[in-house]
Design a protein around this motif. Structure first.
Motif, mmCIF file in Angstrom:
data_model
loop_
_atom_site.group_PDB
_atom_site.id
_atom_site.type_symbol
_atom_site.label_atom_id
_atom_site.label_comp_id
_atom_site.label_asym_id
_atom_site.label_seq_id
_atom_site.Cartn_x
_atom_site.Cartn_y
_atom_site.Cartn_z
ATOM 1 N N VAL A 159 -4.738 12.720 3.460
ATOM 2 C CA VAL A 159 -4.079 10.877 3.444
ATOM 3 C C VAL A 159 -4.759 10.297 4.588
ATOM 4 N N GLY A 160 -4.823 10.597 5.676
ATOM 5 C CA GLY A 160 -4.721 10.985 7.678
ATOM 6 C C GLY A 160 -6.060 11.072 7.671
ATOM 7 N N GLY A 197 4.883 20.802 -6.903
ATOM 8 C CA GLY A 197 7.075 20.927 -7.589
ATOM 9 C C GLY A 197 6.769 22.500 -7.615
ATOM 10 N N LEU A 203 0.627 -1.403 -0.076
ATOM 11 C CA LEU A 203 0.366 0.291 0.050
ATOM 12 C C LEU A 203 1.308 1.299 0.026
ATOM 13 N N SER A 204 2.093 1.351 1.077
ATOM 14 C CA SER A 204 2.855 2.511 0.965
ATOM 15 C C SER A 204 3.364 3.080 -0.639
ATOM 16 N N PHE A 257 0.996 20.505 0.653
ATOM 17 C CA PHE A 257 2.031 19.383 0.853
ATOM 18 C C PHE A 257 1.032 19.158 2.713
ATOM 19 N N ILE A 312 0.808 4.355 -3.098
ATOM 20 C CA ILE A 312 0.097 6.069 -2.841
ATOM 21 C C ILE A 312 1.286 6.585 -2.633
ATOM 22 N N SER A 313 2.607 5.935 -2.315
ATOM 23 C CA SER A 313 3.881 7.385 -2.408
ATOM 24 C C SER A 313 3.748 7.805 -3.567
ATOM 25 N N VAL A 336 1.400 17.122 -5.704
ATOM 26 C CA VAL A 336 2.422 18.295 -5.369
ATOM 27 C C VAL A 336 2.966 19.011 -5.991
ATOM 28 N N ALA A 359 -1.384 15.337 3.275
ATOM 29 C CA ALA A 359 -1.372 14.684 4.424
ATOM 30 C C ALA A 359 -2.444 14.466 5.096
ATOM 31 N N PHE A 369 -7.218 7.305 6.246
ATOM 32 C CA PHE A 369 -6.524 6.597 7.587
ATOM 33 C C PHE A 369 -7.503 5.857 8.504
ATOM 34 N N SER A 370 -7.786 7.369 9.067
ATOM 35 C CA SER A 370 -8.644 7.120 10.573
ATOM 36 C C SER A 370 -9.906 6.509 10.193
ATOM 37 N N ILE A 402 0.145 10.037 -5.496
ATOM 38 C CA ILE A 402 0.254 11.524 -4.852
ATOM 39 C C ILE A 402 0.914 12.514 -5.192
ATOM 40 N N MET A 403 1.767 11.539 -6.429
ATOM 41 C CA MET A 403 2.618 12.573 -6.532
ATOM 42 C C MET A 403 2.319 13.513 -7.469
ATOM 43 N N PRO A 404 1.290 13.237 -8.633
ATOM 44 C CA PRO A 404 0.227 14.597 -9.143
ATOM 45 C C PRO A 404 -0.393 15.469 -8.480
#
Lengths: 151, 269
Positions: free
Chosen positions: B253-254, B217, B203-204, B246, B207-208, B215, B250, B257-258, B211-213
């Motif tokens: 994402v958090g 930049g 999963l990690s 950012f 997701i890593s 970001v 986060a 998950f909760s 989520i890049m699109p």
């Protein structure tokens, strides 16, 4: 290890092209962006293999990316930022941001803090790489200038 | 401002030059150029057309221009430039134009103005291309995170759906914070979906990559460069913009998950 490195480098190049499209970078510059993304990743992985820490590896990779962005910028007569924005993408600590958020909501605060700080360290490494290399005078990069036809 | 007939022609010309410089600055600033580049380009255009008195003050979301003095007509204009998406092709095009102007290829001001109009109307990359590009970026960056073939396929699909959301729901209707929180949630939701149906094992990594699109930049890189150039106000604003995004990702994402943990009643990953 080498095989994996090659696959990752290629992935880095293609992924960088993907993000170049999102930022509206002109098509004729895609190939330059891809190269810079690949070179940056190669440097990052190479440094890690040689045993440096993550932040140092990111710093070295950022330096290589900014250097090649500036050379390419002179060569293609374009702003360096264009290449830099695309090329720096593989170094963005997406995984750390994800882990920090994940640990935070699962109440693992120690881990959350350490992921968060790793992300921060990586960001600072990128910042330092960019700041230092942009201090190098333009003259150094002028050798990449495309040769003009005789007037 | 349209009563040009009553002003002497020299004043009109200076005003026109400053106007064109301002238009060039506007396009650059709006599409993700550094502050120093905006100032430099405006200055270069003015000097080339013989206006010596132009003064510019450029912030991350506004340009203030004045001109005039003993020999040149007065001109003052403030333009507010909202922060929108970055279109680096326009930055490249204006940069090219400014170089050509100083090489003397646009001696007629109006042809330069025409060229600027053209640049401003350059069509955006088609939506489906952007969507595919987002999938590509997500999928291949999942490889960099260490994902296997299935993980990357999942990240590819997530990246595609994520950008459909960004283009059709996020950008037109939601502000930046809400858009990115929902974006982060959507990424986790889709990746969880893939994970639970057996597409992908890690999963990690999924997701890593996915989520890049989201970001930021451009904001991040320009923020650094502006601060390094000493443009602290604009640099700080852009950095704040990047950090906000950012943190929003986060949070998204958090939160997801909760919710998931709340539904299943425990940690399972």
């Amino acid at each position: 290890v080498i095989g994996k490195l090659i696959i990752e480098t290629i992935a880095s190049a293609i992924g960088t092209i993907g993000f170049s499209v999102l930022f509206g970078i002109p098509r004729k510059l895609y190939i330059n962006c891809a190269l810079i993304g690949a070179v940056g990743w190669l440097m990052y992985k190479g440094a890690l293999l040689l045993g440096t820490g993550m932040a140092t590896a990111v710093f070295l990779a950022a330096v290589v990316i900014v250097l090649s962005s500036r050379f390419t910028a002179v060569y293609r007569q374009c702003p360096a930022t264009v290449f830099l924005i695309a090329g720096i993408f593989p170094l963005v600590p997406g995984a750390q941001i994800y882990w920090a958020a994940y640990y935070l909501v699962t109440n693992q605060f120690d881990n959350a803090l350490s992921s968060g700080f790793t992300a921060l360290k990586v960001m600072i490494a990128i910042v330092l790489g960019i700041v230092f290399v942009f201090e190098i005078p333009y003259k150094v990069f002028a050798i990449a200038r495309p040769r003009k036809k005789a007037k | 401002l349209e009563n040009n007939e009553s002003t002497p022609s020299s004043l009109r010309d200076e005003g026109r030059v400053l106007e064109i410089a301002m238009e060039a600055g506007h396009i650059l600033l709006q599409n993700g150029a550094e502050i120093s580049r905006v100032e430099e380009t405006m200055d270069r255009i003015c000097k080339h057309y013989g206006v010596e008195s132009g003064d510019f003050f450029v912030l991350s979301n506004g340009i203030f221009t004045t001109g005039g003095g003993r020999r040149e007509g007065s001109y003052a204009r403030v333009r507010h430039i909202p922060v929108t998406g970055a279109r680096l092709d326009k930055v490249v095009a204006v940069n090219q134009l400014s170089r050509e102007i100083s090489q003397g290829r646009y001696e007629d001001i109006e042809s330069a103005a025409e060229k600027l109009r053209e640049i401003n109307e350059m069509p955006e990359e088609k939506n489906w291309r952007q969507i595919v590009a987002s999938g590509m970026g997500s999928g291949f960056f999942c490889v960099l995170a260490g994902g296997g073939l299935l993980d990357c396929t999942a990240a590819f699909i997530t990246g595609i759906l994520l950008y459909v959301y960004v283009l059709y729901v996020g950008k037109p209707h939601l502000n930046k914070i809400v858009r990115n929180i929902f974006g982060g949630m959507l990424v986790v939701l889709l990746c969880l979906g893939c994970y639970l149906t057996g597409l992908g094992h890690n999963l990690s990594h999924m997701i890593s990559g996915a989520i890049m699109p989201l970001v930021p930049g451009v904001a991040f890189t320009n923020g650094i460069r502006d601060i390094a150039d000493g443009d602290y106000i604009s640099g700080a604003v852009r950095m704040l913009d990047a950090i906000l995004v950012f943190v929003s990702i986060a949070i998204g994402v958090g939160v997801m998950f909760s919710i998931y943990n709340g539904l299943t009643g425990g940690i399972m990953l």
